[in-house]
Design a protein around this motif. Sequence first.
Motif, PDB file in Angstrom:
ATOM      1  N   GLN A 169       0.853  -1.177   0.000  1.00  0.00           N
ATOM      2  CA  GLN A 169       0.000   0.000   0.000  1.00  0.00           C
ATOM      3  C   GLN A 169       0.891   1.230   0.000  1.00  0.00           C
ATOM      4  N   LYS A 170       0.372   2.327  -0.539  1.00  0.00           N
ATOM      5  CA  LYS A 170       1.135   3.571  -0.515  1.00  0.00           C
ATOM      6  C   LYS A 170       0.196   4.728  -0.237  1.00  0.00           C
ATOM      7  N   TRP A 171       0.656   5.627   0.627  1.00  0.00           N
ATOM      8  CA  TRP A 171      -0.074   6.849   0.940  1.00  0.00           C
ATOM      9  C   TRP A 171       0.803   8.053   0.612  1.00  0.00           C
ATOM     10  N   GLU A 172       0.170   9.132   0.166  1.00  0.00           N
ATOM     11  CA  GLU A 172       0.880  10.379  -0.056  1.00  0.00           C
ATOM     12  C   GLU A 172       0.326  11.454   0.875  1.00  0.00           C
ATOM     13  N   ARG A 173       1.158  12.412   1.210  1.00  0.00           N
ATOM     14  CA  ARG A 173       0.804  13.472   2.134  1.00  0.00           C
ATOM     15  C   ARG A 173      -0.371  14.285   1.597  1.00  0.00           C
ATOM     16  N   ASN A 174      -1.324  14.578   2.473  1.00  0.00           N
ATOM     17  CA  ASN A 174      -2.473  15.405   2.109  1.00  0.00           C
ATOM     18  C   ASN A 174      -2.022  16.866   2.071  1.00  0.00           C
ATOM     19  N   PRO A 175      -1.959  17.490   0.891  1.00  0.00           N
ATOM     20  CA  PRO A 175      -1.447  18.871   0.817  1.00  0.00           C
ATOM     21  C   PRO A 175      -2.379  19.885   1.464  1.00  0.00           C
ATOM     22  N   ASP A 176      -3.638  19.514   1.682  1.00  0.00           N
ATOM     23  CA  ASP A 176      -4.600  20.445   2.277  1.00  0.00           C
ATOM     24  C   ASP A 176      -4.933  20.084   3.718  1.00  0.00           C
ATOM     25  N   TYR A 177      -4.042  19.332   4.367  1.00  0.00           N
ATOM     26  CA  TYR A 177      -4.362  18.900   5.728  1.00  0.00           C
ATOM     27  C   TYR A 177      -4.515  20.096   6.647  1.00  0.00           C
ATOM     28  N   TRP A 178      -5.520  20.048   7.501  1.00  0.00           N
ATOM     29  CA  TRP A 178      -5.884  21.197   8.321  1.00  0.00           C
ATOM     30  C   TRP A 178      -4.886  21.494   9.436  1.00  0.00           C
ATOM     31  N   ARG A 179      -4.169  20.496   9.878  1.00  0.00           N
ATOM     32  CA  ARG A 179      -3.226  20.726  10.992  1.00  0.00           C
ATOM     33  C   ARG A 179      -1.910  21.283  10.443  1.00  0.00           C
ATOM     34  N   THR A 180      -1.402  22.326  11.065  1.00  0.00           N
ATOM     35  CA  THR A 180      -0.147  22.923  10.614  1.00  0.00           C
ATOM     36  C   THR A 180       1.030  22.206  11.268  1.00  0.00           C
ATOM     37  N   PRO A 181       2.211  22.299  10.655  1.00  0.00           N
ATOM     38  CA  PRO A 181       3.398  21.699  11.279  1.00  0.00           C
ATOM     39  C   PRO A 181       3.650  22.224  12.691  1.00  0.00           C
ATOM     40  N   ALA A 182       3.304  23.483  12.935  1.00  0.00           N
ATOM     41  CA  ALA A 182       3.518  24.074  14.253  1.00  0.00           C
ATOM     42  C   ALA A 182       2.666  23.397  15.320  1.00  0.00           C
ATOM     43  N   GLU A 183       1.504  22.856  14.924  1.00  0.00           N
ATOM     44  CA  GLU A 183       0.627  22.163  15.868  1.00  0.00           C
ATOM     45  C   GLU A 183       1.126  20.751  16.175  1.00  0.00           C
ATOM     46  N   GLY A 184       2.009  20.246  15.321  1.00  0.00           N
ATOM     47  CA  GLY A 184       2.432  18.857  15.462  1.00  0.00           C
ATOM     48  C   GLY A 184       1.437  17.933  14.794  1.00  0.00           C
ATOM     49  N   GLY A 185       1.883  16.762  14.421  1.00  0.00           N
ATOM     50  CA  GLY A 185       0.984  15.797  13.825  1.00  0.00           C
ATOM     51  C   GLY A 185       0.708  16.018  12.356  1.00  0.00           C
ATOM     52  N   SER A 186       1.402  16.964  11.730  1.00  0.00           N
ATOM     53  CA  SER A 186       1.265  17.183  10.296  1.00  0.00           C
ATOM     54  C   SER A 186       2.322  16.351   9.587  1.00  0.00           C
ATOM     55  N   PRO A 187       1.988  15.713   8.469  1.00  0.00           N
ATOM     56  CA  PRO A 187       2.955  14.818   7.817  1.00  0.00           C
ATOM     57  C   PRO A 187       4.259  15.517   7.470  1.00  0.00           C
ATOM     58  N   SER A 188       5.360  14.923   7.826  1.00  0.00           N
ATOM     59  CA  SER A 188       6.667  15.456   7.475  1.00  0.00           C
ATOM     60  C   SER A 188       7.343  14.606   6.405  1.00  0.00           C
ATOM     61  N   PHE A 189       6.684  13.516   6.005  1.00  0.00           N
ATOM     62  CA  PHE A 189       7.142  12.716   4.880  1.00  0.00           C
ATOM     63  C   PHE A 189       6.245  12.994   3.687  1.00  0.00           C
ATOM     64  N   ASP A 190       6.787  12.850   2.488  1.00  0.00           N
ATOM     65  CA  ASP A 190       5.970  13.014   1.286  1.00  0.00           C
ATOM     66  C   ASP A 190       5.098  11.788   1.045  1.00  0.00           C
ATOM     67  N   SER A 191       5.614  10.611   1.395  1.00  0.00           N
ATOM     68  CA  SER A 191       4.851   9.396   1.154  1.00  0.00           C
ATOM     69  C   SER A 191       5.281   8.312   2.130  1.00  0.00           C
ATOM     70  N   VAL A 192       4.407   7.359   2.307  1.00  0.00           N
ATOM     71  CA  VAL A 192       4.689   6.194   3.137  1.00  0.00           C
ATOM     72  C   VAL A 192       4.240   4.957   2.371  1.00  0.00           C
ATOM     73  N   GLU A 193       5.104   3.965   2.310  1.00  0.00           N
ATOM     74  CA  GLU A 193       4.768   2.710   1.642  1.00  0.00           C
ATOM     75  C   GLU A 193       4.737   1.593   2.676  1.00  0.00           C
ATOM     76  N   ARG A 194       3.714   0.767   2.575  1.00  0.00           N
ATOM     77  CA  ARG A 194       3.550  -0.335   3.521  1.00  0.00           C
ATOM     78  C   ARG A 194       3.656  -1.643   2.744  1.00  0.00           C
ATOM     79  N   LEU A 195       4.613  -2.478   3.119  1.00  0.00           N
ATOM     80  CA  LEU A 195       4.796  -3.768   2.470  1.00  0.00           C
ATOM     81  C   LEU A 195       4.201  -4.874   3.325  1.00  0.00           C
ATOM     82  N   VAL A 196       3.628  -5.862   2.679  1.00  0.00           N
ATOM     83  CA  VAL A 196       3.058  -7.002   3.395  1.00  0.00           C
ATOM     84  C   VAL A 196       4.119  -8.086   3.476  1.00  0.00           C
TER      85      VAL A 196
END
Length: 436
Positions: A169-196
Amino acid sequence: TRQQDPDVSIAGSDHEWINDRLVRANGWTMELSPELLESWEVADDGLSIVMTMRAGVKIHDREPTNGRIFTAEDVAYSLERKAGLIDPVEAQKYARAGQYIGIESAEAVDDVTIRVTMSQPNSSIMAALADPRAQVFPREMDEIGHGDPLAQVGTGPWIQTEYVDGTRQKWERNPDYWRTPAEGGSPSFDSVERLVITDRASYVAAFLTGQVDQLDSVQTHEIPQIEGQMSDALWYAQPNYGWNHFAVNSKHPDMPWFQDKRVVQAIRLALPYEQLGAAFGEGWMNSGPLHVMFAESYKSDEIRQLPGYNPDTKDAAIAEAQKMMAAAGYPEGEGIAFKDTPSRSAGTAFDNAVRTKEQFAQVFPKMVDDIVPVTDYASFTNLLNQRTFEARTYHHTMVPNAVADARTYYHTDGGRNYQQFSEPWADEILDNHIRG
């Protein structure tokens, strides 16, 4: 997981990546803080709650929502669904429906305000909304369906872009995510891949060769190999958010012995707690019916003094277990046969199923304990939801409130009371506490 309905899923639904919760609980104090909500007010009589949500939160920009604003109507729909009001028949599968007891209706007052009407007070309702699996989602999700992971939409930090069943599976960062980096919890990676990778040895090898970047639930026997081959690995440890256990299905029609409390107590006394705990490495804790990090719980040292848990009196506990088993009509476990289904076909759950089986072979040599792993987590979920398993070796995730936790796992109607424990005195206590 192949079970993507967040309310049916026991854990691991992709909605945990692509959607958000209304509130979040501090892992140490259980204190609630806003997530999608900005504020909430519970009436003095506990019969209504007014919630105010963040304005302007966008849903992922894909069909059919096309980046529209997430509104109070979505929240109201999610709450009524979780409470089993949308489809009561389907709600029988919901693992956590019992946490929302009392919700009579949820309605959008305006775009950002939700009024929840209760038929009875529920002292744990806000904590239930902080459960790690309590994501709310757009009201279109049931029309979209939960079969295609790539069709799912939400407000969360990740957008799923690739899905190959049983492979990756692969996920990409949501460019419109409501949480800002200053709040914490905002994606700092461009993508994440999950291997089975279903085999534990292959998983460790993949980590050591750089095929994957993270190895979780490191087992004690793996530490020397990792330290020897990857000296620059970064190690992180934290108290587990749940508890590992062996449990039997007390109402299984083909398992009459599990309906005898003497048999169940004999098994409890015989379990090799020290061996099972040591498999998780330094810092493991004994746990009673509730997670030891709840202020209301028995603590690890207190539990360690109880018969069966106390290593200094283990021999006496085993002798008592053998007497109880014989008194129940099953000397040395003769006549008892069951399948133990671990939640995984490899890793700690499977290994601890093996340790339990070895202990039973010594204490109850005529008992038949067959370890029967499932093919995937969705199959395991179905066994639990349908109450068709015979015994299991598994891990439960705590709910951010002791009352909700106890009611979820031990009330007759508890959504995750898979072992079908049922005692009128327990129901009465839990019902009284949930009303505050």
